[in-house]
Design a protein around this motif. Sequence first.
Motif, PDB file in Angstrom:
ATOM      1  N   LEU B 235       0.943  -1.056   0.088  1.00 31.63           N
ATOM      2  CA  LEU B 235       0.007   0.082  -0.212  1.00 31.63           C
ATOM      3  C   LEU B 235       0.958   1.107   0.016  1.00 31.63           C
ATOM      4  N   PRO B 238       0.373   3.251  -3.522  1.00 26.59           N
ATOM      5  CA  PRO B 238      -1.020   3.901  -3.599  1.00 26.59           C
ATOM      6  C   PRO B 238      -1.282   5.194  -2.707  1.00 26.59           C
ATOM      7  N   THR B 239      -0.825   4.931  -1.255  1.00 27.54           N
ATOM      8  CA  THR B 239      -1.076   6.042  -0.461  1.00 27.54           C
ATOM      9  C   THR B 239      -0.080   7.042  -0.539  1.00 27.54           C
ATOM     10  N   ARG B 241       0.727   7.975  -3.654  1.00 29.10           N
ATOM     11  CA  ARG B 241       0.124   8.990  -4.455  1.00 29.10           C
ATOM     12  C   ARG B 241      -1.059   9.751  -3.999  1.00 29.10           C
ATOM     13  N   ALA B 242      -1.863   9.282  -3.251  1.00 30.73           N
ATOM     14  CA  ALA B 242      -2.896  10.041  -2.824  1.00 30.73           C
ATOM     15  C   ALA B 242      -2.646  11.060  -1.945  1.00 30.73           C
TER      16      ALA B 242
ATOM     17  N   PRO C 212      -7.291   0.629  -2.867  1.00 32.18           N
ATOM     18  CA  PRO C 212      -6.297  -0.484  -3.391  1.00 32.18           C
ATOM     19  C   PRO C 212      -6.733  -1.778  -2.714  1.00 32.18           C
ATOM     20  N   ALA C 242      -7.445  12.735  -4.295  1.00 37.10           N
ATOM     21  CA  ALA C 242      -6.888  11.395  -3.735  1.00 37.10           C
ATOM     22  C   ALA C 242      -7.303  10.059  -4.255  1.00 37.10           C
ATOM     23  N   ALA C 245      -6.315   9.365  -7.703  1.00 42.37           N
ATOM     24  CA  ALA C 245      -4.759   9.120  -7.534  1.00 42.37           C
ATOM     25  C   ALA C 245      -4.479   7.704  -7.018  1.00 42.37           C
ATOM     26  N   ILE C 246      -5.392   7.368  -6.268  1.00 38.43           N
ATOM     27  CA  ILE C 246      -5.112   5.847  -5.628  1.00 38.43           C
ATOM     28  C   ILE C 246      -5.872   4.783  -6.535  1.00 38.43           C
ATOM     29  N   ILE C 287      -0.107  16.405 -10.148  1.00 33.78           N
ATOM     30  CA  ILE C 287       0.539  15.908  -8.834  1.00 33.78           C
ATOM     31  C   ILE C 287       1.902  16.408  -8.985  1.00 33.78           C
TER      32      ILE C 287
END
Lengths: 290, 290, 290, 290
Positions: B235, B238-239, B241-242, C212, C242, C245-246, C287
């Motif tokens: 994770l 993805p996190t 990125r968030a 995710p 967010a 993005a995720i 981003i």
Amino acid sequence: TVQHLFKQIFKASLDLQKVSSQKTLLVSRKQKSEDTVVQIDDVKIGAAGHPQMFVGPCSVESLDQVRQVAAAVKEQGLFILRGGAFKPRTSPYDFQGLGVEGLKILRQAGDEFGLKVISEIVTPGDIEVAVEYLDMIQIGARNMQNFELLKAAGKVDKPVLLKRGLSATIEEFIYAAEYILANGNTNVILCERGIRTYERATRNTLDISAVPILKQETHLPVIVDVTHSTGRRDLLLPTARAALAIGADGVMVEVHPDPETALSDAKQQINIPQFREFMSELKGTKIASV
Amino acid sequence: TVQHLFKQIFKASLDLQKVSSQKTLLVSRKQKSEDTVVQIDDVKIGAAGHPQMFVGPCSVESLDQVRQVAAAVKEQGLFILRGGAFKPRTSPYDFQGLGVEGLKILRQAGDEFGLKVISEIVTPGDIEVAVEYLDMIQIGARNMQNFELLKAAGKVDKPVLLKRGLSATIEEFIYAAEYILANGNTNVILCERGIRTYERATRNTLDISAVPILKQETHLPVIVDVTHSTGRRDLLLPTARAALAIGADGVMVEVHPDPETALSDAKQQINIPQFREFMSELKGTKIASV
Amino acid sequence: TVQHLFKQIFKASLDLQKVSSQKTLLVSRKQKSEDTVVQIDDVKIGAAGHPQMFVGPCSVESLDQVRQVAAAVKEQGLFILRGGAFKPRTSPYDFQGLGVEGLKILRQAGDEFGLKVISEIVTPGDIEVAVEYLDMIQIGARNMQNFELLKAAGKVDKPVLLKRGLSATIEEFIYAAEYILANGNTNVILCERGIRTYERATRNTLDISAVPILKQETHLPVIVDVTHSTGRRDLLLPTARAALAIGADGVMVEVHPDPETALSDAKQQINIPQFREFMSELKGTKIASV
Amino acid sequence: TVQHLFKQIFKASLDLQKVSSQKTLLVSRKQKSEDTVVQIDDVKIGAAGHPQMFVGPCSVESLDQVRQVAAAVKEQGLFILRGGAFKPRTSPYDFQGLGVEGLKILRQAGDEFGLKVISEIVTPGDIEVAVEYLDMIQIGARNMQNFELLKAAGKVDKPVLLKRGLSATIEEFIYAAEYILANGNTNVILCERGIRTYERATRNTLDISAVPILKQETHLPVIVDVTHSTGRRDLLLPTARAALAIGADGVMVEVHPDPETALSDAKQQINIPQFREFMSELKGTKIASV
């Protein structure tokens, strides 16, 4: 698959190791089956069938204030006086306590009325002065995992009352106590004071089940702080009843001569007549038979 | 009733006062509208559009270990190296960190690779030695309300990275930062690192909304620790990125040359090839258009 | 002990069985590796790189109200219109929705503007009429474990959008979806909508990591409801960023021509100009590169 | 500012309205000051000083199984037999209960031993058949906000036992009960059954403070389900003691002739000898005096 099965067996072995390491925790009942009774002169905390009350104002504000509460504690035939001198406060602009002056006031009132006194310390640097004035040291919820403070408290020869952290698991709470015992001090009292949940009807959620779990898992005395668990005067009596019924070794309750003017926790302290009423009702508790 | 209405008006006035006192918090955007940019030599944290990575092992274990990670950080064109020397651990029997020796290793690796170094301190007594070796001081989740530590950190002239407590509200987090500013240190970075909830699929629950709230309410840089938020390697990307998409000023991620043998947090650190992959993917993030 | 070891091996075997039963869940990626794309005519939900917006008022209040929002949705080049007709409300005295009349309004506006329409049903008895008017059926957070409703939704041939329960674990959420698939309906969309925690700065805590995880564990499309997650207009845009993005397959946001007069959720809906601004900002998301 | 003050006054007026609307809730003590006593023939639930036990297996599995428990209930001089026929289960592949067959078994055992019987219903469609066989209807935690079910239960003339939702606030719980009263049925019993928190030492966290709060806020009987609150056999007795001490009108406990083979909740049910022991201990509860 076989590979997976072996992995699982390996993990099981690891768990086994973990279990055996838990068996050797100094706080564990498996280590010591009989109850620890914390004794200060002739006052015993943790003696079966003899719960103790921990009573006093949230903050020590003046000698007069503390003397009034001490007199009320004495009047009820109780033995322990509490009061905050070093106050951990959410905002830096809130009243931070009288510090050492507060400890002296507490000591003076304790001596006058023949009571044992307890107060919170918040940093290792406080300990030296604290042991000079106090009979017991409290470590508060916000410092339950302040490990340097726990270690320092483990090195003094005064009993330590350790409060459960705001969202500590019971396992973390037990390990926090272990820090104190591992440093040499076996006189530790555990205090359930409510945990943080989504519910807002109470300030925290009293986790009453923690009491029998802690009594089973450890040999230490376990008390319940009904004031911080609930944050509501109207719930002090019922939760104190539940605490005693479930086997707690004591109850902590905040009492202030004039709660409305208190410098902290004004809403949840009770005044002296309310305290008398509370004690009278608590002593008269009867459980309806099923 | 009229009486009740007046009571409500009185309460409203109190709330008004509270609102105006909040306006004067030193951390508040109402007090200072422009972003605080924390600067260490030419490294800036909090500069709009230039997020920073905070990378390194959970614990400093050896010079060799830290040098490997430092080289990888440098290789990616990054500037900040983290590593734990004083480790707050649930059990007193777990590895407690190398202490001052760890700080020295971190400093040496930082100097060799031209990186700024950050490490956690856990008690006021650590500060003096910490400022000698570190570029930034971290205060961890368990100490977010260790107010004496906050006050001490407020008195040094090194930036402080403050992590949100395990179950701290955003409001409590802001007040904790205020303790540092109120003591004179304005270089504070806030770090969201997940909160404790009932969900167990992740180690904690990343409260991603806290980032824009903290950016609105305060003028301080806000970063996200993706390692402790999730506790899961899968994770981290993805996190991260968030976090960047929502406007975080940086991301903290734990990297260890050989996570399986790590003395702490073995399960959640990534190794160096995984880190390269992570950075490559993170740099290439594209948001699908709606 | 050996006895204990065997017990552990036995438990490991049980876990093995559990793992293999999980492998056979119909929702599982282990069962079906490719993404499920839910298709309604030419509108696809879950197609990689093509997230969808689910937009509309909390409650359907009038044809005029819904038409205004539908026009705005169409104007943005979007395809899906939402609106509540059967409203689950905490108090029996709150507005309970227009019922079937609301479904008809939604259908009419959907037809006029060429949009697919979705609305919540709250009891198995609603389904027959719902499928007559709707393109997709929503099952709300409070009904995530209303298993009879899940079974009923599993028997219709309309896609079902299933919201995560207020404090459902991700595992429970997955099992709830399984109820629908197990009854024959494979067109299920999962919706993260925030979970209940102690934090009050937001209405719920958006568990962004759930996206995710759900994408990994299942083959179903996953969207994020930014309105109910946050309960705050000022957080809709950052959390939508967010979410995209995720890797979310879509975002749900509540839009009302005049939120102040809305019969439900007045505080968290945005009006049409705010929606245009929201879409413009969301489309322009960049981003910052690390 | 004056503008702000007026806004606050306006809000205060809104709050006032809200307060007065709360006063008129049918469940409120402000509406009806005396306790509601739910009566089924000569069995009374909610009569001060006379708590009732609700005892039986998690799931009805066979007539023989239920008869064994019924005999044990009768032997203890108790009056109420519980057993699940429609089981809400997380996984669609778990045992879902015997359905109507289960209700018939319960009725038969109840008649043979002269006990009142209660079972859960999970959807409005069950109600008709349920009232035919049951003396009381239970609405479970997962359905506390299944409003159509609440409305349906409000229209029958059997008492309804309503369990608190997994993470329902006390306020939401009260409003859920209001749905039943608002539809005409005033015989409602509230059941605290633990809430979902981060703590895993227990299955849920028993919110014991909810009992006195519900007794104050409403006029309805309040019982405690010690089985689901704790999920641990070793905590049934201590929590039952706490429940009675704090003023609960009854305790629910799951008993199964052979828990190890139970089709649901195998780990937390007690067998019949354990139940006898539990009752004996519970009847002999003494509270230590402070």
